[in-house]
Design a protein around this motif. Structure first.
Motif, PDB file in Angstrom:
ATOM      1  N   PRO A 190       0.812  -1.219   0.000  1.00 12.22           N
ATOM      2  CA  PRO A 190       0.000   0.000   0.000  1.00 12.22           C
ATOM      3  C   PRO A 190       0.844   1.268   0.000  1.00 12.22           C
ATOM      4  CG  PRO A 190      -0.875  -1.598   1.554  1.00 12.22           C
ATOM      5  CD  PRO A 190       0.435  -2.141   1.087  1.00 12.22           C
ATOM      6  N   GLN A 192       0.421   5.133   0.886  1.00  7.98           N
ATOM      7  CA  GLN A 192      -0.518   6.004   1.597  1.00  7.98           C
ATOM      8  C   GLN A 192      -0.641   7.377   0.945  1.00  7.98           C
ATOM      9  OE1 GLN A 192      -2.403   4.585   3.813  1.00  7.98           O
ATOM     10  NE2 GLN A 192      -1.207   2.718   3.579  1.00  7.98           N
ATOM     11  N   LYS A 219      -8.052   3.699   3.765  1.00 11.85           N
ATOM     12  CA  LYS A 219      -7.755   2.271   3.812  1.00 11.85           C
ATOM     13  C   LYS A 219      -9.082   1.527   3.701  1.00 11.85           C
ATOM     14  CE  LYS A 219      -3.600   2.578   6.679  1.00 11.85           C
ATOM     15  NZ  LYS A 219      -2.931   2.130   7.930  1.00 11.85           N
ATOM     16  N   ALA A 221     -10.840  -1.989   4.193  1.00 14.66           N
ATOM     17  CA  ALA A 221     -10.551  -3.192   4.990  1.00 14.66           C
ATOM     18  C   ALA A 221     -10.334  -4.432   4.131  1.00 14.66           C
ATOM     19  CB  ALA A 221     -11.679  -3.422   5.992  1.00 14.66           C
ATOM     20  N   CYS A 223      -9.327  -4.723   1.105  1.00 13.94           N
ATOM     21  CA  CYS A 223      -8.076  -4.639   0.347  1.00 13.94           C
ATOM     22  C   CYS A 223      -6.874  -4.779   1.275  1.00 13.94           C
ATOM     23  CB  CYS A 223      -8.010  -3.320  -0.413  1.00 13.94           C
ATOM     24  SG  CYS A 223      -9.422  -3.049  -1.505  1.00 13.94           S
ATOM     25  N   GLU A 224      -6.961  -4.164   2.454  1.00 20.78           N
ATOM     26  CA  GLU A 224      -5.888  -4.294   3.438  1.00 20.78           C
ATOM     27  C   GLU A 224      -5.695  -5.748   3.832  1.00 20.78           C
ATOM     28  OE1 GLU A 224      -3.836  -1.880   4.810  1.00 20.78           O
ATOM     29  OE2 GLU A 224      -4.667  -0.507   3.324  1.00 20.78           O
ATOM     30  N   TRP A 227      -3.662  -7.630   1.208  1.00 19.15           N
ATOM     31  CA  TRP A 227      -2.232  -7.367   1.287  1.00 19.15           C
ATOM     32  C   TRP A 227      -1.606  -8.003   2.533  1.00 19.15           C
ATOM     33  CZ3 TRP A 227       2.055  -6.778  -0.904  1.00 19.15           C
ATOM     34  CH2 TRP A 227       3.189  -6.367  -0.183  1.00 19.15           C
ATOM     35  N   THR A 228      -2.275  -7.903   3.672  1.00 14.05           N
ATOM     36  CA  THR A 228      -1.731  -8.473   4.913  1.00 14.05           C
ATOM     37  C   THR A 228      -1.496  -9.971   4.771  1.00 14.05           C
ATOM     38  OG1 THR A 228      -2.851  -6.795   6.250  1.00 14.05           O
ATOM     39  CG2 THR A 228      -2.161  -8.813   7.382  1.00 14.05           C
ATOM     40  N   ASP A 261       0.613  -7.446  -4.163  1.00 16.11           N
ATOM     41  CA  ASP A 261       0.546  -6.028  -4.491  1.00 16.11           C
ATOM     42  C   ASP A 261      -0.452  -5.785  -5.623  1.00 16.11           C
ATOM     43  OD1 ASP A 261       1.805  -3.232  -4.353  1.00 16.11           O
ATOM     44  OD2 ASP A 261       2.075  -3.736  -6.454  1.00 16.11           O
ATOM     45  N   TYR A 264      -3.961  -6.327  -4.339  1.00 14.03           N
ATOM     46  CA  TYR A 264      -4.365  -5.210  -3.471  1.00 14.03           C
ATOM     47  C   TYR A 264      -4.794  -4.016  -4.314  1.00 14.03           C
ATOM     48  CZ  TYR A 264      -3.754  -0.984  -0.732  1.00 14.03           C
ATOM     49  OH  TYR A 264      -3.946   0.256  -0.161  1.00 14.03           O
TER      50      TYR A 264
END
Length: 295
Positions: A190, A192, A219, A221, A223-224, A227-228, A261, A264
């Protein structure tokens, strides 16, 4: 009479094949690049190289200023500096798009202006690259949709990673208008601090503007989470690779990061248009495009 017509024909032919201002610029640029390459080969002192580079870029800046004339876009200064950061192929910033950069501050909005002819030449030079990561299509429409275009054209130390393309309304008189949201980074994951980037082609004029997003990109959720999860899997593969000194495992870890990536950013591109901040971002892009078109 035959002599008269011969002289007239010679004069007309000479005018037809006279070098254009763009030709003169390219010739001067290539001559400077060759001179600096010769200094490099001769192991000239760094001070000598830097002085030669600065002098040559100042000359090229003057040529472009005459070619482009003063800029008249709201929010940007009338005069610019060379977009070329170096004329030495040994330096970062070599090979950027020929044009002038206009900005009031280092971290505020910036605009790179050039001509369609210079952009065409630059794209043709990129089309011959043997490195797949550097190769670009010769078509302007196609090139402007690629992250690699912005990375090579207007950045020297970071890659552009696009988040989405805005549904921009093409300003009256413009031939091409493309607006993108994305960020500059040296890593995956991500970003920012996002930028609104608008490219406008109108006749022989080409302008690429970049401005910090007017609203912080939120952000999301879902999509986060993508990536996480991808980052955790890649970290695990990287740890295994380090312990076993396994190159294939390193490759697998990098592939996992790159896929995460991409997934995301795809998620952001699909979900961000439904977020409350999106209308403000779209409005910013449209207003920038309209200003660049002379409105």
């Amino acid at each position: 009479m035959r002599l008269v017509w011969t002289i007239v024909f010679a004069l007309v032919s000479g005018l037809a094949f006279a070098a254009s201002p763009e030709d003169d610029y390219i010739a001067a640029r290539d001559k400077a690049i060759a001179a600096i390459a010769a200094l490099n080969s001769a192991n000239a002192p760094v001070e000598t190289l830097d002085a030669a580079d600065a002098k040559a870029r100042a000359d090229l800046e003057g040529r472009l200023s005459s070619l482009l004339g003063p800029l008249a876009v709201a929010g940007f200064p009338a005069t610019g500096t060379s977009n070329l950061e170096s004329l030495s192929d040994a330096d970062v910033g070599y090979g950027m798009l020929d044009g002038l950069r206009y900005a009031r501050t280092d971290d505020g909005p910036s605009l790179v202006a050039t001509t369609r002819g210079l952009l065409d030449r630059w794209l043709r030079s990129r089309a011959t690259e043997t490195d797949a990561n550097l190769k670009l299509p010769t078509g302007i429409d196609e090139a402007l949709k690629l992250d690699a275009f912005y990375t090579q054209a207007i950045s020297s130390d970071a890659a552009f990673m696009g988040t989405l393309d805005f549904p921009l309304k093409k300003p009256e008189g413009a031939d091409i208008a493309i607006a993108r949201l994305g960020g500059w980074t040296q890593d995956v994951g991500p970003i920012q601090e996002q930028q609104v980037i608008v490219t406008l082609v109108k006749g022989n004029s080409v302008m690429i503007a970049s401005a910090p997003a007017a609203q912080p990109v939120p952000k999301i959720a879902a999509c986060e989470a993508i990536w996480t999860s991808a980052d955790a899997a890649a970290q695990k593969l990287a740890a295994q690779a380090s312990g076993q000194k396994d190159e294939k495992a390193y490759d697998a870890a990098n592939a996992a990061w790159e896929k995460g990536d991409g997934d995301y950013r795809k998620c952001m591109g699909e979900r961000l248009p439904g977020d409350p901040v999106f209308p403000a971002l779209l409005s910013q892009a449209q207003q920038l495009a309209d200003h660049m078109a002379g409105k």
